[in-house]
Design an enzyme around this catalytic site. Structure first.
Site, PDB file in Angstrom:
ATOM      1  N   HIS A  69      30.560  32.705   7.019  1.00 51.96           N
ATOM      2  CA  HIS A  69      30.278  31.496   7.798  1.00 51.96           C
ATOM      3  C   HIS A  69      30.670  30.247   7.015  1.00 51.96           C
ATOM      4  O   HIS A  69      29.908  29.787   6.170  1.00 51.96           O
ATOM      5  CB  HIS A  69      28.783  31.431   8.137  1.00 51.96           C
ATOM      6  N   GLU A 106      30.596  27.303   7.992  1.00 53.10           N
ATOM      7  CA  GLU A 106      29.647  26.222   8.323  1.00 53.10           C
ATOM      8  C   GLU A 106      28.358  26.335   7.518  1.00 53.10           C
ATOM      9  O   GLU A 106      27.543  25.418   7.521  1.00 53.10           O
ATOM     10  CB  GLU A 106      29.367  26.198   9.832  1.00 53.10           C
ATOM     11  N   CYS A 115      32.821  35.092  12.021  1.00 52.34           N
ATOM     12  CA  CYS A 115      31.929  36.260  12.037  1.00 52.34           C
ATOM     13  C   CYS A 115      32.262  37.166  13.222  1.00 52.34           C
ATOM     14  O   CYS A 115      33.377  37.661  13.304  1.00 52.34           O
ATOM     15  CB  CYS A 115      30.472  35.802  12.030  1.00 52.34           C
TER      16      CYS A 115
END
Lengths: 213, 252
Positions: free
Chosen positions: A193, A195, A88
């Protein structure tokens, strides 16, 4: 192999650590994950993850506020040519400059400018928030083993306007094409993202961990 | 194409999931961590925890639950309820929340929105608005879990929160919440048309058609629902398949 997640006072590092932990299970290698802002730790790492949350300016200010952190990252990436992964705003910092809040100089590793997304369609909202399909160039390391047009989680209002298109390995569509992932030699980054993108995100991290092994 | 989001919401009290009718008469519906795992595996696009009583002791239990949930989920997690200070936000983010939802504290001090969005980024500041209809085309912002009338008009408030850096609006119709009669579509649509940030519709879902209407007529970016999912009326997959067939862009 030591992987260091750079802690410069931004965002939720634990979700990144947890995802890297999962990803490490897919890699046949002993991996130590550290969260640190120490230049020494960074320089002895094999791989570095640069997360990012908040504004470009604030992230860059935070990095500059930690003694020698900026220099050690430059040395790691440019001199040592070791792999780094930006997430990001972490990826956006690879650019020459960002225009969020005020014009701010970035690392300049990948030529381009980070600009606010401009939308004509009044029905589209900013931030560009949620799951969007990511279209990637075939045969690229980052998306190996992933189905093209898989969904990833985005949340951002600024786009990395990359100068040389060959550094862009994936895009997504939000009225216009938005840079979703960059890759230049040892420099990796995603606007989304990983994650927060379930299995498809973990795979991206696994691919990064496998790089150059 | 950006997909519409389905967000199951867990109302959490003393570390347990509850769901009330019109904010009272709470029933116990289980452990939030277990529920969250099911939703994550079932294809939820995000998760939301609302801490519905916010005493000091509860905060500790909540942080622990947030931590355990974040350990087990790979989708964004929003946590709200009793978020009053920069320190509260920091603790929640450190525990593993990706976004925080702020309600009363934002109404009481608009600078709090500005401060928190500058510090943590707009992307993690969700402003929760509990709206109650007070007349034709008029809605009022309520605070303190729906107990107090702030006297502020919803549309005046929207302009202020957007200007101060809110990243998203979580809009709950107090009139519909817990009634299972569907979202307040008129309100939702009006709010969506008055802001340029994403709006999550909330309050009143009783069946899958209500979710559909939240998107097709309410024009929401995301829909939030609690009881239809955690009492097992529908799975996330049921909801997604239904919406997909009806032509709503959904992540399957």
């Amino acid at each position: 192999m030591q992987v260091t997640i750079v802690d410069y006072g931004t965002g939720n590092l634990h979700s990144v650590r947890k995802a890297i932990n999962f990803a490490a299970k897919n890699v046949n290698k002993n991996i130590t994950i550290k969260i640190s802002n120490s230049p020494k730790e960074i320089l002895k790492s094999d791989k570095v993850i640069l997360p990012g949350q908040g504004s470009y300016k604030q992230c860059m200010d935070n990095i500059k506020n930690i003694p020698e952190l900026e220099d050690s990252l430059n040395e790691f990436v440019i001199k040592k040519k070791k792999p780094i992964f930006g997430i990001c705003v972490g990826m956006q910092l690879f650019s020459n400059e960002g225009l969020e809040q005020e014009k701010t100089k970035g690392f300049g590793w990948i030529s381009g400018i980070v600009k606010k997304i401009v939308l004509k369609d009044k029905n589209l909202k900013l931030p560009h928030m949620g799951w969007n399909e990511v279209k990637f160039a075939e045969d690229n390391l980052l998306f190996k083993g992933i189905k093209n047009l898989s969904h990833y989680y985005f949340v951002h209002s600024y786009n990395f306007d990359v100068k040389d298109q060959k550094n862009v390995v994936a895009t997504t569509e939000y009225e216009k094409l938005i840079v979703a992932a960059v890759l230049k030699d040892n420099i990796f980054g995603t606007q989304f993202h990983p994650e927060k993108s379930q299995q498809n995100g973990i795979k991206i991290f696994s691919n990064f961990l496998k790089f150059n092994l | 194409m950006l997909k519409k989001r389905i967000i199951p919401c867990l109302d959490v009290k003393e570390g347990r999931v509850v769901k009330g009718i019109n904010f009272i008469d709470l029933k116990d519906a289980g452990d939030p961590v277990e529920q969250a795992k099911i939703y994550d595996k079932g294809g939820a696009d995000e998760l939301c925890f609302l801490n519905i009583t916010a005493s000091g002791e509860n905060k500790k239990i909540l942080l622990e639950k947030v931590k355990q949930t974040a350990e087990n989920c790979f989708i964004p997690l929003t946590v709200g309820g009793g978020v009053k200070s920069i320190d509260d936000i920091q603790q929640l983010l450190l525990a593993g929340a990706d976004k925080v939802s702020i309600n009363t504290a934002a109404v009481e001090n608009i600078n709090f929105i500005k401060e928190s969005s500058l510090k943590f980024g707009s992307q993690c500041i969700v402003i929760a608005i509990d709206a109650k209809k007070i007349g034709n085309d008029k809605w009022r912002v309520y605070t303190h879990g729906g107990k107090n009338d702030s006297g502020i008009d919803v549309f005046d408030y929207l302009k202020i929160v957007e200007k101060n850096g809110a990243g998203e609006i979580l809009l709950t119709s107090m009139d519909r919440d817990g009634t299972k009669t569907g979202y307040d579509i008129e309100l939702t649509r009006k709010v969506v048309n008055n802001v340029s940030i994403p709006v999550i519709a909330s309050g009143g879902v009783g069946n899958l058609e209500h979710l559909y209407k939240g998107f097709s007529e309410g024009l929401a970016s995301a829909v939030l629902a609690a009881s239809i999912f955690h009492y097992g009326d529908y799975t996330i997959k049921d909801a997604k398949n239904y919406l997909f067939k009806k032509g709503i862009p959904i992540r399957i």
